[in-house]
Design a protein around this motif. Sequence first.
Motif, PDB file in Angstrom:
ATOM      1  N   GLN A  94       0.826  -1.215   0.000  1.00 38.27           N
ATOM      2  CA  GLN A  94       0.000   0.000   0.000  1.00 38.27           C
ATOM      3  C   GLN A  94       0.857   1.260   0.000  1.00 38.27           C
ATOM      4  OE1 GLN A  94      -3.455   0.279  -0.341  1.00 38.27           O
ATOM      5  NE2 GLN A  94      -3.094  -1.859  -0.876  1.00 38.27           N
ATOM      6  N   VAL A  95       1.923   1.249   0.815  1.00 36.98           N
ATOM      7  CA  VAL A  95       2.819   2.423   0.881  1.00 36.98           C
ATOM      8  C   VAL A  95       3.519   2.611  -0.469  1.00 36.98           C
ATOM      9  CG1 VAL A  95       4.923   3.351   1.941  1.00 36.98           C
ATOM     10  CG2 VAL A  95       3.165   2.306   3.389  1.00 36.98           C
ATOM     11  N   ALA A  96       4.022   1.502  -1.038  1.00 38.11           N
ATOM     12  CA  ALA A  96       4.736   1.578  -2.321  1.00 38.11           C
ATOM     13  C   ALA A  96       3.821   2.108  -3.424  1.00 38.11           C
ATOM     14  CB  ALA A  96       5.279   0.200  -2.697  1.00 38.11           C
ATOM     15  N   GLU A  97       2.578   1.636  -3.413  1.00 38.64           N
ATOM     16  CA  GLU A  97       1.612   2.077  -4.432  1.00 38.64           C
ATOM     17  C   GLU A  97       1.299   3.562  -4.273  1.00 38.64           C
ATOM     18  OE1 GLU A  97      -1.570  -0.841  -6.101  1.00 38.64           O
ATOM     19  OE2 GLU A  97      -2.538   0.313  -4.525  1.00 38.64           O
ATOM     20  N   ARG A  98       1.127   3.984  -3.031  1.00 40.33           N
ATOM     21  CA  ARG A  98       0.817   5.397  -2.747  1.00 40.33           C
ATOM     22  C   ARG A  98       1.948   6.319  -3.214  1.00 40.33           C
ATOM     23  NH1 ARG A  98      -3.723   8.407  -0.807  1.00 40.33           N
ATOM     24  NH2 ARG A  98      -2.918  10.356  -0.004  1.00 40.33           N
ATOM     25  N   LEU A  99       3.190   5.882  -2.987  1.00 44.96           N
ATOM     26  CA  LEU A  99       4.347   6.727  -3.328  1.00 44.96           C
ATOM     27  C   LEU A  99       4.868   6.467  -4.740  1.00 44.96           C
ATOM     28  CD1 LEU A  99       6.310   6.445   0.048  1.00 44.96           C
ATOM     29  CD2 LEU A  99       5.137   8.477  -0.828  1.00 44.96           C
ATOM     30  N   ASN A 100       4.293   5.448  -5.391  1.00 38.60           N
ATOM     31  CA  ASN A 100       4.737   5.060  -6.731  1.00 38.60           C
ATOM     32  C   ASN A 100       6.237   4.737  -6.748  1.00 38.60           C
ATOM     33  OD1 ASN A 100       4.367   4.436  -9.423  1.00 38.60           O
ATOM     34  ND2 ASN A 100       4.709   6.534 -10.125  1.00 38.60           N
ATOM     35  N   VAL A 151       8.342  -1.674  -4.301  1.00 37.62           N
ATOM     36  CA  VAL A 151       8.041  -2.154  -2.941  1.00 37.62           C
ATOM     37  C   VAL A 151       9.327  -2.534  -2.203  1.00 37.62           C
ATOM     38  CG1 VAL A 151       7.649  -4.603  -3.500  1.00 37.62           C
ATOM     39  CG2 VAL A 151       6.361  -3.540  -1.621  1.00 37.62           C
ATOM     40  N   SER A 152      10.364  -2.889  -2.950  1.00 37.58           N
ATOM     41  CA  SER A 152      11.638  -3.279  -2.327  1.00 37.58           C
ATOM     42  C   SER A 152      12.332  -2.111  -1.617  1.00 37.58           C
ATOM     43  CB  SER A 152      12.593  -3.842  -3.389  1.00 37.58           C
ATOM     44  OG  SER A 152      12.777  -2.895  -4.422  1.00 37.58           O
ATOM     45  N   THR A 153      11.878  -0.874  -1.894  1.00 40.87           N
ATOM     46  CA  THR A 153      12.506   0.290  -1.240  1.00 40.87           C
ATOM     47  C   THR A 153      11.822   0.654   0.080  1.00 40.87           C
ATOM     48  OG1 THR A 153      11.111   1.894  -2.408  1.00 40.87           O
ATOM     49  CG2 THR A 153      13.184   1.271  -3.471  1.00 40.87           C
ATOM     50  N   VAL A 154      10.706  -0.012   0.381  1.00 38.54           N
ATOM     51  CA  VAL A 154       9.966   0.299   1.615  1.00 38.54           C
ATOM     52  C   VAL A 154      10.310  -0.746   2.670  1.00 38.54           C
ATOM     53  CG1 VAL A 154       7.683   0.769   2.619  1.00 38.54           C
ATOM     54  CG2 VAL A 154       8.052   1.096   0.159  1.00 38.54           C
ATOM     55  N   LYS A 155      10.598  -0.313   3.898  1.00 45.58           N
ATOM     56  CA  LYS A 155      10.892  -1.304   4.945  1.00 45.58           C
ATOM     57  C   LYS A 155      10.465  -0.801   6.320  1.00 45.58           C
ATOM     58  CE  LYS A 155      15.712   0.100   5.684  1.00 45.58           C
ATOM     59  NZ  LYS A 155      17.129  -0.245   5.539  1.00 45.58           N
ATOM     60  N   ASN A 156      10.387  -1.761   7.228  1.00 45.67           N
ATOM     61  CA  ASN A 156      10.133  -1.503   8.648  1.00 45.67           C
ATOM     62  C   ASN A 156       8.741  -0.966   8.966  1.00 45.67           C
ATOM     63  OD1 ASN A 156      12.682  -2.467   8.844  1.00 45.67           O
ATOM     64  ND2 ASN A 156      13.626  -0.582   9.548  1.00 45.67           N
ATOM     65  N   VAL A 157       7.744  -1.410   8.174  1.00 45.45           N
ATOM     66  CA  VAL A 157       6.374  -1.282   8.674  1.00 45.45           C
ATOM     67  C   VAL A 157       6.243  -2.321   9.797  1.00 45.45           C
ATOM     68  CG1 VAL A 157       5.418  -0.534   6.449  1.00 45.45           C
ATOM     69  CG2 VAL A 157       5.394  -2.969   7.032  1.00 45.45           C
ATOM     70  N   ILE A 158       5.198  -2.206  10.591  1.00 48.69           N
ATOM     71  CA  ILE A 158       4.961  -3.183  11.668  1.00 48.69           C
ATOM     72  C   ILE A 158       3.489  -3.574  11.665  1.00 48.69           C
ATOM     73  CG2 ILE A 158       5.026  -3.633  14.172  1.00 48.69           C
ATOM     74  CD1 ILE A 158       7.041  -1.257  14.372  1.00 48.69           C
ATOM     75  N   ILE A 159       3.236  -4.862  11.847  1.00 46.90           N
ATOM     76  CA  ILE A 159       1.874  -5.310  12.176  1.00 46.90           C
ATOM     77  C   ILE A 159       1.907  -5.722  13.639  1.00 46.90           C
ATOM     78  CG2 ILE A 159       0.039  -6.988  11.700  1.00 46.90           C
ATOM     79  CD1 ILE A 159       0.555  -5.048   9.329  1.00 46.90           C
ATOM     80  N   TRP A 160       1.135  -5.032  14.446  1.00 40.42           N
ATOM     81  CA  TRP A 160       1.026  -5.371  15.869  1.00 40.42           C
ATOM     82  C   TRP A 160      -0.236  -6.216  16.086  1.00 40.42           C
ATOM     83  CZ3 TRP A 160       5.000  -3.873  18.974  1.00 40.42           C
ATOM     84  CH2 TRP A 160       5.749  -2.730  18.622  1.00 40.42           C
ATOM     85  N   VAL A 218       5.041  10.311   2.489  1.00 41.88           N
ATOM     86  CA  VAL A 218       3.614  10.295   2.121  1.00 41.88           C
ATOM     87  C   VAL A 218       2.993  11.667   2.353  1.00 41.88           C
ATOM     88  CG1 VAL A 218       1.343   9.322   2.717  1.00 41.88           C
ATOM     89  CG2 VAL A 218       3.329   7.813   2.512  1.00 41.88           C
ATOM     90  N   SER A 219       3.395  12.290   3.468  1.00 45.80           N
ATOM     91  CA  SER A 219       2.939  13.647   3.801  1.00 45.80           C
ATOM     92  C   SER A 219       1.403  13.769   3.795  1.00 45.80           C
ATOM     93  CB  SER A 219       3.582  14.631   2.806  1.00 45.80           C
ATOM     94  OG  SER A 219       3.381  15.946   3.260  1.00 45.80           O
TER      95      SER A 219
END
Length: 333
Positions: free
Chosen positions: A167-173, A176-185, A214-215
Motif C-alpha cells: 500500500q505504501v509503495a503504491e501510494r508513493l509510486n 516495494v523493495s525500497t519500503v521497509k520496517n512497517v509493523i503489524i502489531w 507520504v505527507s
Amino acid sequence: MAKDPVRVLVTGAAGQIGYALVPMIARGIMLGPDQPVILHMLDIPPATESLNGVKMELTDAAFPLLKGVVATTDVAEACKDVNIAVMVGGFPRKEGMERKDVMSKNVSIYKAQASALEQHAAKDVKVLVVANPANTNALILKEFAPSIPEKNITCLTRLDHNRALGQVAERLNVPVSTVKNVIIWGNHSSSQYPDVNHAVIDSPDGEKAVRDAVSDDAWLDGEFIKVVQQRGAAIIKARKLSSALSAASSACDHIRDWVLGTPKGSWVSMGVYSDGSYNVPPGIIYSYPVTCANGDWTIVQGLSIDEKSRAKLDATADELVEEKALAYTCISE
C-alpha cells in the motif's frame, strides 16, 4: 557439498493455499535455490483424490530440488521427522456460525496435530500457523506440544506486513523493495494495527521516513490502516475466493527470513509468543516487529509508542486475551 534435504510439512495441502504453496517450496522460494526438500502433504480423507492429483503435478513439474513427496491423510505419517511445519489446514468460519463454534472445531484439529508434531517431528521443528484464527490456533498448538520450544511456534502476519508495504509503495509510486520496517502489531484479524511510524523508504538521498514521504497523516492514520485490515475481505469480494497466492508467498517469506535471516537494518512482522514486550500481556501469540539470525527471531526493542498507537496495541491484545479465554473454554468442555 550437496545439502541434506529438509522435510517440510504442509497441512491442508490440497486446498487453495496449499496448491499455491507447494510448488513455491519445491522451487526453492522458501529455503533457497540450493536447498533440497522432501514435501510432506497432509489433508483430510475426503480430499485424498485431490491430494494425489497435487502429488502427480509435483512429479510432472520435475522440480530439481524436490527429493521426495509424502502425500497422506494420516497425521502421524505426515509429521514424521519434519523440520518445518506450515499449518494451513483449519476449519473455516461458515455463514451462520458463531465464533465459539469455529474455535471449538479448530481446538480439536490443532490439539491432534500438536500431539502428532510432539511425538513424530524433529525436535527442533519450526512451526508456522496460517489457518485462522492463526494466533490462537498457534497458542493451542503450543499448549499441546510442550516439548517444542515456544520460540519455534509462530503464526503468519507477514501477509499483513507485505500488504502494508504494498500500500505504501503504491501510494508513493516506488518499488516495494525500497519500503521497509512497517509493523503489524497484534492479531491476524481486523483488530491488527498496521503501523508506519518507524517505516522508511530508501531513496537516492538516503532513508526517508514514510510519514514524511507520504505527507498525508489523515490517509496513513485512516484509510491505509483500514485497507490493510480489510484486505482479505476485499480479495474475497473480488475473486469470490480467499487470498491464496499472497498467503502462500508470505508464508515462504516468513520461513525464509526465519531460517536464513532478515536483511541488515530491516525487520519483519511475525506472530510470536509474547514475553511482555511493549506491555503486551505475556502468554498470547502476538505480532511484533522481529529480526532473525541463525534460525532464531528477536523482538525489536526500544521503539517509541505514541498515545494513539498505545490504544491500538492494547485493543488488539484485548481481543487475543478474549480469544484465548474462549479457546480454553472449548478445551475444557
